[in-house]
Scaffold this active site. Structure first.
Site, PDB file in Angstrom:
ATOM      1  N   GLY A   1      16.405   3.735  -0.802  1.00 23.39           N
ATOM      2  CA  GLY A   1      17.729   4.219  -1.196  1.00 23.39           C
ATOM      3  C   GLY A   1      18.806   3.655  -0.294  1.00 23.39           C
ATOM      4  O   GLY A   1      19.311   2.545  -0.512  1.00 23.39           O
ATOM      5  N   ARG A   2      19.134   4.415   0.772  1.00 21.17           N
ATOM      6  CA  ARG A   2      20.264   4.019   1.619  1.00 21.17           C
ATOM      7  C   ARG A   2      20.089   2.646   2.257  1.00 21.17           C
ATOM      8  O   ARG A   2      21.068   1.969   2.531  1.00 21.17           O
ATOM      9  CB  ARG A   2      20.505   5.109   2.683  1.00 21.17           C
TER      10      ARG A   2
ATOM     11  N   ASP B   1       9.718  24.144 -12.106  1.00 20.13           N
ATOM     12  CA  ASP B   1       9.796  25.553 -12.508  1.00 20.13           C
ATOM     13  C   ASP B   1       8.626  25.924 -13.438  1.00 20.13           C
ATOM     14  O   ASP B   1       7.721  25.133 -13.680  1.00 20.13           O
ATOM     15  CB  ASP B   1      11.150  25.781 -13.202  1.00 20.13           C
TER      16      ASP B   1
ATOM     17  N   TYR C   1      11.223   7.694   7.999  1.00 20.42           N
ATOM     18  CA  TYR C   1      11.049   6.370   7.383  1.00 20.42           C
ATOM     19  C   TYR C   1       9.874   5.606   7.958  1.00 20.42           C
ATOM     20  O   TYR C   1       9.544   5.724   9.128  1.00 20.42           O
ATOM     21  CB  TYR C   1      12.313   5.524   7.594  1.00 20.42           C
TER      22      TYR C   1
ATOM     23  N   ASP D   1      21.226   6.416  -5.324  1.00 21.07           N
ATOM     24  CA  ASP D   1      21.755   7.768  -5.082  1.00 21.07           C
ATOM     25  C   ASP D   1      23.265   7.745  -4.826  1.00 21.07           C
ATOM     26  O   ASP D   1      23.741   8.190  -3.778  1.00 21.07           O
ATOM     27  CB  ASP D   1      20.997   8.412  -3.908  1.00 21.07           C
TER      28      ASP D   1
ATOM     29  N   LYS E   1      15.672   4.084  -9.535  1.00 19.89           N
ATOM     30  CA  LYS E   1      15.502   5.539  -9.519  1.00 19.89           C
ATOM     31  C   LYS E   1      16.891   6.185  -9.518  1.00 19.89           C
ATOM     32  O   LYS E   1      17.793   5.706  -8.831  1.00 19.89           O
ATOM     33  CB  LYS E   1      14.713   5.948  -8.275  1.00 19.89           C
TER      34      LYS E   1
ATOM     35  N   GLN F   1      14.720  13.467   6.792  1.00 17.94           N
ATOM     36  CA  GLN F   1      14.023  12.317   6.198  1.00 17.94           C
ATOM     37  C   GLN F   1      13.356  11.487   7.290  1.00 17.94           C
ATOM     38  O   GLN F   1      13.924  11.300   8.372  1.00 17.94           O
ATOM     39  CB  GLN F   1      15.047  11.451   5.427  1.00 17.94           C
TER      40      GLN F   1
ATOM     41  N   LYS G   1      12.396  15.828 -10.447  1.00 20.07           N
ATOM     42  CA  LYS G   1      11.479  16.739  -9.719  1.00 20.07           C
ATOM     43  C   LYS G   1      11.402  18.113 -10.391  1.00 20.07           C
ATOM     44  O   LYS G   1      11.732  19.148  -9.792  1.00 20.07           O
ATOM     45  CB  LYS G   1      11.870  16.896  -8.258  1.00 20.07           C
TER      46      LYS G   1
HETATM   47  O1  S5P Z   1       9.253  12.850  -0.447  1.00 21.18           O
HETATM   48  C1  S5P Z   1      10.193  12.302  -0.986  1.00 21.18           C
HETATM   49  C2  S5P Z   1      10.268  12.135  -2.371  1.00 21.18           C
HETATM   50  C3  S5P Z   1      11.354  11.465  -2.907  1.00 21.18           C
HETATM   51  S1  S5P Z   1      11.327  11.146  -4.595  1.00 21.18           S
HETATM   52  N1  S5P Z   1      11.195  11.773  -0.224  1.00 21.18           N
HETATM   53  C4  S5P Z   1      12.269  11.138  -0.765  1.00 21.18           C
HETATM   54  O2  S5P Z   1      13.100  10.657   0.001  1.00 21.18           O
HETATM   55  N2  S5P Z   1      12.364  10.988  -2.117  1.00 21.18           N
HETATM   56  C5  S5P Z   1      13.540  10.340  -2.746  1.00 21.18           C
HETATM   57  O3  S5P Z   1      13.635   9.007  -2.306  1.00 21.18           O
HETATM   58  C6  S5P Z   1      14.862  11.002  -2.393  1.00 21.18           C
HETATM   59  O4  S5P Z   1      15.201  11.949  -3.368  1.00 21.18           O
HETATM   60  C7  S5P Z   1      15.834   9.831  -2.359  1.00 21.18           C
HETATM   61  O5  S5P Z   1      16.384   9.643  -3.646  1.00 21.18           O
HETATM   62  C8  S5P Z   1      14.982   8.632  -2.018  1.00 21.18           C
HETATM   63  C9  S5P Z   1      15.033   8.229  -0.569  1.00 21.18           C
HETATM   64  O6  S5P Z   1      16.289   7.741  -0.239  1.00 21.18           O
HETATM   65  P1  S5P Z   1      16.600   7.059   1.179  1.00 21.18           P
HETATM   66  O7  S5P Z   1      18.093   6.889   1.155  1.00 21.18           O
HETATM   67  O8  S5P Z   1      16.181   8.008   2.267  1.00 21.18           O
HETATM   68  O9  S5P Z   1      15.866   5.760   1.197  1.00 21.18           O
END
Ligand code: S5P
Length: 469
Positions: free
Chosen positions: A438-439, A305, A420, A247, A269, A418, A302
């Site tokens: 991702g991060r 629509d 984890y 990302d 991704k 988010q 994603k």
């Molecule tokens: O429920 C979801 C679905 C997706 S695809 N939660 C998410 O975080 N994602 C994707 O996963 C989100 O768009 C991002 O690209 C990645 C998570 O990134 P991170 O930096 O939080 O690990």
């Protein structure tokens, strides 16, 4: 030398040892077999190789394959003495060069006889055979010098392999007694040990079957879409279930990241609509990297629509996603019409769909009911669906993988919704197949190293499913 003379010689050379030994498993054993020593004795090596060769008299096959290390010298000797082609299965995959698991010259469908020095529980042998089969080799027969009589031969038989051995450990024991190499007490102790340390192969098989019901091998077999089959193959051959979410904001950053983490991932991704300088050139270079490192490209678009718009979003310029993505995400909040619209583009032969069934955010609206319904829809379209993005629930169809984002070893949340989980929780407890990070990777000082760490943690956590089953 006949079998008995050879057994006595093996004792004199320290290959067969009697005493008290602690095996790798922690088990205390009254005997120990160390066939790695025989490379020091060419005559013995030749003699053993010939006894093993005799076991193949009735068999037709294209190649011999020795399991490293002890059986390598033996299979080489057999191959040289009888002008047979030999192949070698690596213990660890090479990091550079041709990246092959199996060295040698062979074609898909070739038959192979596999040789190991000792058959114990049989489990490691089954894993070796499965790795060879993944390369397209056909295996029916397995040779070994000694059957430790722990149940491994039965287990292998049960999996459809025929085991041929020169000695059973019981036979060796009798030869040792007759030849005066062991005393009465050693004889009795060893005999009791052999008779009381057999594995219950029914139990092992049941456990393995349960543990492997969502194994990557099974996924590869059951998956319908070619991209899903390819992904299962990449995961197994690279031993990685890590999908890195790249990302980042520019093409240069994305390409740099892809090259750095490439060796450790099965998928990259992307959110290409976030790239400030997105261009066909970037995609072209990304494709080259995906081939160089053998990973798939997964555009996390994603789609959500109405069908008419989804079709345009999938195919239209400037992104032209349908032309290059191996997989794309689709919501089913609009129902299955989103999937049907994507199908109607006629572009799903080389792109598979991933249904977003459950999100990782702390107050997501994807309730259990929604998630299960979304998984249902995914199952109804298993011809084009590779998997679901979900946190807690998975399809019971092993051909539909569970991909899980919201994975981080160090954080529980990001302050913006988010949440984890640790990879261990994901793989060994929730039955996840692919983790998306991702991060946790691209924000690290050294993304290459970080991806290697995640790869290893992900793989070990996945294997725990087998061990704890
Ligand atoms: O429920 C979801 C679905 C997706 S695809 N939660 C998410 O975080 N994602 C994707 O996963 C989100 O768009 C991002 O690209 C990645 C998570 O990134 P991170 O930096 O939080 O690990």
């Amino acid at each position: 030398m006949n079998k008995k003379e050879l057994a006595l010689k093996l004792f004199d050379l320290g290959v067969l040892q009697f005493g008290e030994f602690t095996l790798k498993s922690g088990l205390k054993s009254p005997f120990y077999l160390d066939f790695r020593r025989i490379v020091a004795y060419p005559d013995v090596l030749k003699n053993i190789s010939e006894l093993l060769w005799e076991l193949t008299a009735e068999l037709e096959f294209d190649h011999l394959c020795g399991v490293p290390y002890a059986a390598l010298s033996i299979s080489s000797t057999m191959a040289v003495l009888h002008s047979k082609s030999m192949i070698v299965k690596r213990k660890e995959k090479k990091r550079h060069g041709t990246k092959k698991m199996v060295e040698g010259i062979y074609n898909e469908g070739d038959s192979c006889v596999v040789i190991d020095d000792v058959i114990s529980s049989g489990i490691s042998m089954i894993e070796t055979l499965e790795a060879l089969e993944l390369e397209g080799l056909k295996i029916k027969h397995v040779l070994s010098i000694v059957d430790r009589m722990q149940g491994g031969a039965l287990l292998l038989n049960d999996y459809g392999y025929k085991v041929h051995t020169v000695y059973t450990v019981r036979e060796i024991l009798e030869f040792m007694k007759e030849g005066g190499k062991i005393n009465q007490k050693q004889y009795t102790n060893t005999l009791v040990f052999i008779e009381t340390n057999r594995i219950n192969f029914e139990q092992v098989r049941a456990r393995r079957e349960q543990a492997t019901s969502y194994s990557y091998k099974k996924i590869g077999k059951e998956a319908e879409h070619p991209v899903a089959k390819k992904l299962a193959k990449i995961v197994q051959s690279k031993k990685t279930n890590l999908c890195c979410s790249g990302d980042v904001q520019s093409g240069a950053e994305l390409l740099k990241l892809a090259d750095a983490v490439g060796p450790n991932i099965c998928m990259l991704k992307t959110h290409t609509d976030n790239l400030s300088d997105m261009s066909p050139q970037i995609i072209q270079e990304l494709k080259i990297l995906s081939e160089k490192h053998n990973f798939l490209i997964f555009e996390d678009r994603k789609f959500a629509d109405i069908g008419h718009i989804v079709m345009q979003q999938f195919t239209a310029a400037p992104l032209c996603i349908a032309d290059w993505a191996d997989a794309v995400t689709v919501h089913v909040v609009a129902g299955s019409s989103s999937i049907e619209a994507l199908k109607a583009t006629g572009k799903l032969d080389s792109t598979a769909l991933i249904v977003v069934a459950e999100m990782s955010t702390k107050d997501t609206l994807t309730s259990k009911k929604y998630t299960l319904k979304a998984i249902d829809i995914a199952e109804q379209h298993s011809d084009v669906v590779l998997g679901t993005v979900s946190q807690n629930y998975r399809s019971e169809n092993p051909g539909i993988m569970m991909l899980t984002p919201g994975i981080n070893t160090d954080r529980k949340k990001d302050g913006m919704g988010q949440t984890y989980n640790h990879p261990d929780e994901a793989f060994s407890k929730r039955g996840v197949d692919i983790m998306i990070v991702g991060r946790g990777i691209y924000q690290a000082d050294n993304p290459a190293l970080q991806s290697e760490i995640y790869k290893k943690i992900g793989w070990e956590s996945y294997l725990k499913r087998y061990n704890e089953a």
